[in-house]
Write a protein that holds these residues in place. Structure first.
Motif, short mmCIF file in Angstrom:
data_model
loop_
_atom_site.label_atom_id
_atom_site.label_comp_id
_atom_site.label_asym_id
_atom_site.label_seq_id
_atom_site.Cartn_x
_atom_site.Cartn_y
_atom_site.Cartn_z
N LYS A 39 17.18 49.59 26.40
CA LYS A 39 17.71 48.43 25.67
C LYS A 39 18.65 47.65 26.59
CE LYS A 39 19.50 47.44 21.09
NZ LYS A 39 18.41 46.75 20.46
N ILE A 40 18.58 46.32 26.50
CA ILE A 40 19.48 45.52 27.32
C ILE A 40 20.92 45.73 26.86
CG2 ILE A 40 17.72 43.80 27.86
CD1 ILE A 40 19.18 41.90 25.91
N ILE A 73 13.40 46.48 27.33
CA ILE A 73 12.69 45.94 28.49
C ILE A 73 11.30 46.56 28.58
CG2 ILE A 73 12.68 45.76 31.02
CD1 ILE A 73 15.80 45.86 30.82
N GLN A 74 10.27 45.72 28.53
CA GLN A 74 8.88 46.18 28.56
C GLN A 74 8.21 45.98 29.91
OE1 GLN A 74 7.32 47.90 26.12
NE2 GLN A 74 9.33 47.87 25.14
N ALA A 75 8.72 45.05 30.71
CA ALA A 75 8.14 44.80 32.04
C ALA A 75 9.21 44.23 32.93
CB ALA A 75 6.95 43.84 31.95
N ILE A 93 10.74 41.18 30.94
CA ILE A 93 10.19 40.83 29.63
C ILE A 93 10.83 41.78 28.63
CG2 ILE A 93 8.12 40.69 28.19
CD1 ILE A 93 6.52 40.22 30.83
N VAL A 94 11.48 41.20 27.63
CA VAL A 94 12.24 41.97 26.63
C VAL A 94 11.61 41.77 25.27
CG1 VAL A 94 14.52 42.29 25.59
CG2 VAL A 94 14.34 41.67 28.02
N ASP A 95 11.36 42.87 24.56
CA ASP A 95 10.72 42.78 23.24
C ASP A 95 11.73 42.42 22.15
OD1 ASP A 95 11.99 45.14 22.31
OD2 ASP A 95 10.23 46.39 22.66
N ALA A 100 2.01 42.47 27.05
CA ALA A 100 3.09 43.19 26.37
C ALA A 100 3.04 42.95 24.87
CB ALA A 100 4.45 42.77 26.93
N GLN A 101 2.79 41.72 24.47
CA GLN A 101 2.69 41.41 23.04
C GLN A 101 1.46 42.07 22.42
OE1 GLN A 101 2.97 37.07 23.10
NE2 GLN A 101 5.14 37.19 22.56
#
Length: 187
Positions: free
Chosen positions: A7-8, A131-133, A124-126, A155-156
Motif C-alpha cells: 500500500k502506498i 502498487i500493482q506495477a 500503477i496503483v489500484d 492490471a485492470q
C-alpha cells in the motif's frame, strides 16, 4: 525495492493542475486507479518528452478511470513556470505534484540521495492504494505512455477477472491464461 503489492504511504502536497494550485493527498486516490510518474527535474531534456507523451494519452487513461500524478522534487511554483513557458508541458492536464521535501519520492523508493532528484519511476496503483506495477529506468532512457497504457489495461483486466493472467505482450481483447496444473509445461 519490494513495493509490488504494498500500500502506498500517506502523503500531502501541493500540485499544479489546470492553471491552479491544489492540495493532493493519498486520500484523494481512494477508490480510483492512479499512475505516479516520477521524473528527475523540470526544465530538462528527456523529461518533457515523457511528460508530453503522457499528456497525449491522458484522455484515454481518464476514460479508464485512471488519474495521473507526475512527481518531481521541484515545487508547484516551478511546475507552473515550466507549464507556462513550454508548449510541450503546456498541454499537460494532469496533476504535477511538487515534492520539495522528497517525502513522496522516498515513499516510492526512487530518490537519488545526495542529488535530491527522483529516478524515472512509474507506478500503477489500484483503487485500494496498492502498487500493482512499477518500472524504473536509467537517466537517459525515456518511457513510453502507450506501453504504460497497455500495462494499466492488463492490471485492470486481472483485477476484474480473478483466476486469469495476461501473458507477455498482451493487448486488450486478446486471450488470457487461467493458470492451472494442466498448463504446466504446455506453454
Amino acid at each position: 525495492m519490494a513495493l509490488i503489492n504494498t500500500k502506498i504511504k500517506p502523503f500531502n502536497t501541493t500540485a499544479f493542475k489546470d492553471g491552479e494550485f491544489v492540495e493532493v493527498s493519498d486520500q484523494d486516490l481512494q477508490g480510483k486507479w492512479a499512475v505516479f510518474f516520477f521524473y528527475p527535474a523540470d526544465f530538462t531534456f528527456v523529461c518533457p518528452t515523457e511528460l508530453g507523451d503522457l499528456a497525449d494519452h491522458y484522455e484515454e487513461l481518464q476514460s479508464r478511470g485512471v488519474e495521473v500524478y507526475s512527481v518531481s522534487t521541484d515545487t508547484h511554483f516551478t511546475h507552473k513556470a515550466w507549464h507556462d513557458s513550454s508548449d510541450t508541458i503546456g498541454k499537460i492536464k494532469y496533476h504535477m505534484l511538487g515534492d520539495p521535501t522528497g517525502e513522496i519520492t522516498r515513499n516510492f523508493e526512487v530518490m537519488r540521495e545526495g542529488q535530491g532528484l527522483a529516478d524515472r519511476g512509474t507506478f500503477i496503483v489500484d483503487p485500494e492504494g496498492v502498487i500493482q506495477a512499477m518500472e524504473i529506468t536509467a537517466e537517459g532512457i525515456g518511457r513510453d505512455a502507450e506501453d504504460l497504457l497497455r500495462k494499466v489495461k492488463a492490471a485492470q483486466y486481472v483485477a476484474s477477472h480473478p483466476g486469469e493472467v495476461c501473458p507477455a505482450a498482451w493487448k486488450e481483447g486478446e486471450e488470457t491464461l487461467a493458470p492451472s496444473l494442466d498448463l504446466v509445461g504446455k506453454i
